[in-house]
Scaffold this active site. Structure first.
Site, PDB file in Angstrom:
ATOM      1  N   GLY A  64       7.676   7.343   2.415  1.00 24.85           N
ATOM      2  CA  GLY A  64       7.647   6.659   3.708  1.00 24.85           C
ATOM      3  C   GLY A  64       8.817   7.049   4.569  1.00 24.85           C
ATOM      4  O   GLY A  64       8.768   7.992   5.341  1.00 24.85           O
ATOM      5  N   ARG A  65       9.918   6.312   4.398  1.00 27.44           N
ATOM      6  CA  ARG A  65      11.100   6.579   5.215  1.00 27.44           C
ATOM      7  C   ARG A  65      11.640   7.990   5.003  1.00 27.44           C
ATOM      8  O   ARG A  65      12.219   8.584   5.919  1.00 27.44           O
ATOM      9  CB  ARG A  65      12.183   5.532   4.908  1.00 27.44           C
TER      10      ARG A  65
ATOM     11  N   LYS B 155      -1.844  -1.464  -3.363  1.00 25.71           N
ATOM     12  CA  LYS B 155      -0.411  -1.186  -3.225  1.00 25.71           C
ATOM     13  C   LYS B 155       0.331  -2.502  -3.421  1.00 25.71           C
ATOM     14  O   LYS B 155       0.004  -3.503  -2.761  1.00 25.71           O
ATOM     15  CB  LYS B 155      -0.095  -0.599  -1.847  1.00 25.71           C
TER      16      LYS B 155
ATOM     17  N   CYS C 267       3.462  -6.242   1.009  1.00 22.54           N
ATOM     18  CA  CYS C 267       4.302  -6.561   2.158  1.00 22.54           C
ATOM     19  C   CYS C 267       5.285  -7.670   1.792  1.00 22.54           C
ATOM     20  O   CYS C 267       4.879  -8.754   1.359  1.00 22.54           O
ATOM     21  CB  CYS C 267       3.464  -6.993   3.351  1.00 22.54           C
TER      22      CYS C 267
ATOM     23  N   HIS D 245       5.607  -0.082  -5.659  1.00 23.51           N
ATOM     24  CA  HIS D 245       6.975  -0.021  -5.159  1.00 23.51           C
ATOM     25  C   HIS D 245       7.772  -0.951  -6.073  1.00 23.51           C
ATOM     26  O   HIS D 245       7.687  -2.178  -5.947  1.00 23.51           O
ATOM     27  CB  HIS D 245       7.035  -0.494  -3.708  1.00 23.51           C
TER      28      HIS D 245
ATOM     29  N   GLN E 299      -5.328   0.284   5.272  1.00 25.59           N
ATOM     30  CA  GLN E 299      -4.827  -0.763   4.389  1.00 25.59           C
ATOM     31  C   GLN E 299      -5.157  -2.122   4.988  1.00 25.59           C
ATOM     32  O   GLN E 299      -4.969  -2.343   6.184  1.00 25.59           O
ATOM     33  CB  GLN E 299      -3.315  -0.625   4.209  1.00 25.59           C
TER      34      GLN E 299
END
Length: 321
Positions: free
Chosen positions: A227-228, A142, A103, A171, A73
């Site tokens: 992810g998490r 993303k 981000c 997201h 990325q």
């Protein structure tokens, strides 16, 4: 005993790029021990003076990324950086890269990068144009729902639709939410309706129940970025893939995973103290594999050296698991 109830799936699972956690050590160890992840994303890399920073050399080295599909990325702020980073990565051997427009942290957005580009669709169009003038494929995006408002997506989707992007990973939060607040379900539904590209869901899938809920909400979605949820439960992709594992096999896999991580960090770090600190960071999520995560993490945090750390790990696995 490992039982696979179904072997044909129409969906795909991606490992999200999380700075400080899903580095090449984590990705390599994970791929060796666990099943269910179809693609691994390298956390964002940036450049200075027209060159990718040397601190990312190990992260993007092909030898450190043996998985079948690995996508670096990039975090450009303008068209020139986009082209230069893409070229350097393609020269290394990558045929697919991911553009970070998501981000949310101010240290990035204040420099006009990541989600900081979302209020400026013309800049995004310029960046994408510069890429596709040189290459006709191998780019995904993303992004967040917006920097300050989800209404920003209304201006971004028409821009994305102009280009042959491999896929768009959304997201559905705005950047100022960071990782708190609620997922903006309506934003994802709107994107699915208006976007002419493959859409991937990313956000707050921590358990199999979370996945089932999202699948019910978005039944047409067949690509999911975790992810998490994977950091907390490495078996989550297996659970989604309906792979049933006994408690003993789960413990063996977790032990092997931990062993590989520790051996790798001890090998690549310049001293044991740094390796210990890295493992403590890893346990922030890894502790969720035990009945009392807070107790497990407390044991790890009080370790002063590697020998003490190994002793605490042994206690956790054989007395808390």
């Amino acid at each position: 005993m490992e039982i696979v109830f179904c072997c044909l799936f129409s969906y795909m699972i991606y490992l999200a790029p999380l700075q400080g956690f899903t580095d090449f050590v984590y990705r390599k160890a994970y791929a060796r021990i666990f099943k269910g992840v179809d693609a691994y994303f390298i956390p964002y890399i940036s450049m200075k003076k027209d060159t990718i920073l040397s601190k990312y050399a190990k992260e993007i080295a092909v030898i450190n990324n043996p998985q079948a599909r690995v996508i670096p990325q990039i975090l450009p702020g303008n068209s020139n950086e986009m082209v230069l980073m893409a070229k350097q990565l393609k020269d290394i051997g990558y045929n697919e890269i991911n553009l970070n427009l998501g981000c949310p942290y101010p240290m990035v957005t204040n420099r006009g990068k990541g989600s900081g580009l979302l209020p400026y669709p013309d800049k995004i169009e310029s960046i994408l144009t510069s890429y596709f003038e040189k290459w006709n494929s191998g780019l995904s995006v993303k992004l967040r729902a917006g920097l300050q408002s989800a209404s920003e997506m209304e201006q971004i989707i028409p821009v994305l639709n102009k280009f042959p992007l491999k896929e768009v990973i959304l997201h559905p939060r705005i950047a100022k939410q960071l990782y708190g607040g609620t997922i903006l379900d309506e934003t994802f539904l709107a994107a699915y309706k208006d976007l002419k590209l493959e859409l991937v869901f990313n956000g707050d899938i921590f358990t199999f129940s979370d996945y089932k809920k999202r699948k019910q909400q978005f039944p047409a979605t067949d690509k999911w970025m975790l992810g998490r949820g994977i950091l907390m439960n490495p078996f989550l992709p297996s659970e989604i893939n309906e792979i049933d594992l006994t408690l003993e096999i789960r413990r063996e896999k977790l032990l092997d995973f931990h062993r590989l991580m520790l051996e790798s960090y001890l090998e690549i770090m310049d001293n044991e103290g740094n390796a210990l600190n890295k493992m403590k960071q890893f346990w922030f999520y890894f502790s969720y594999n035990f009945p009392n995560p807070a107790k497990a993490l407390k044991h790890i945090k009080k370790s002063k050296n590697i020998l003490q750390y190994k002793s605490e790990v042994k206690k956790i696995f054989y007395h808390l698991y």
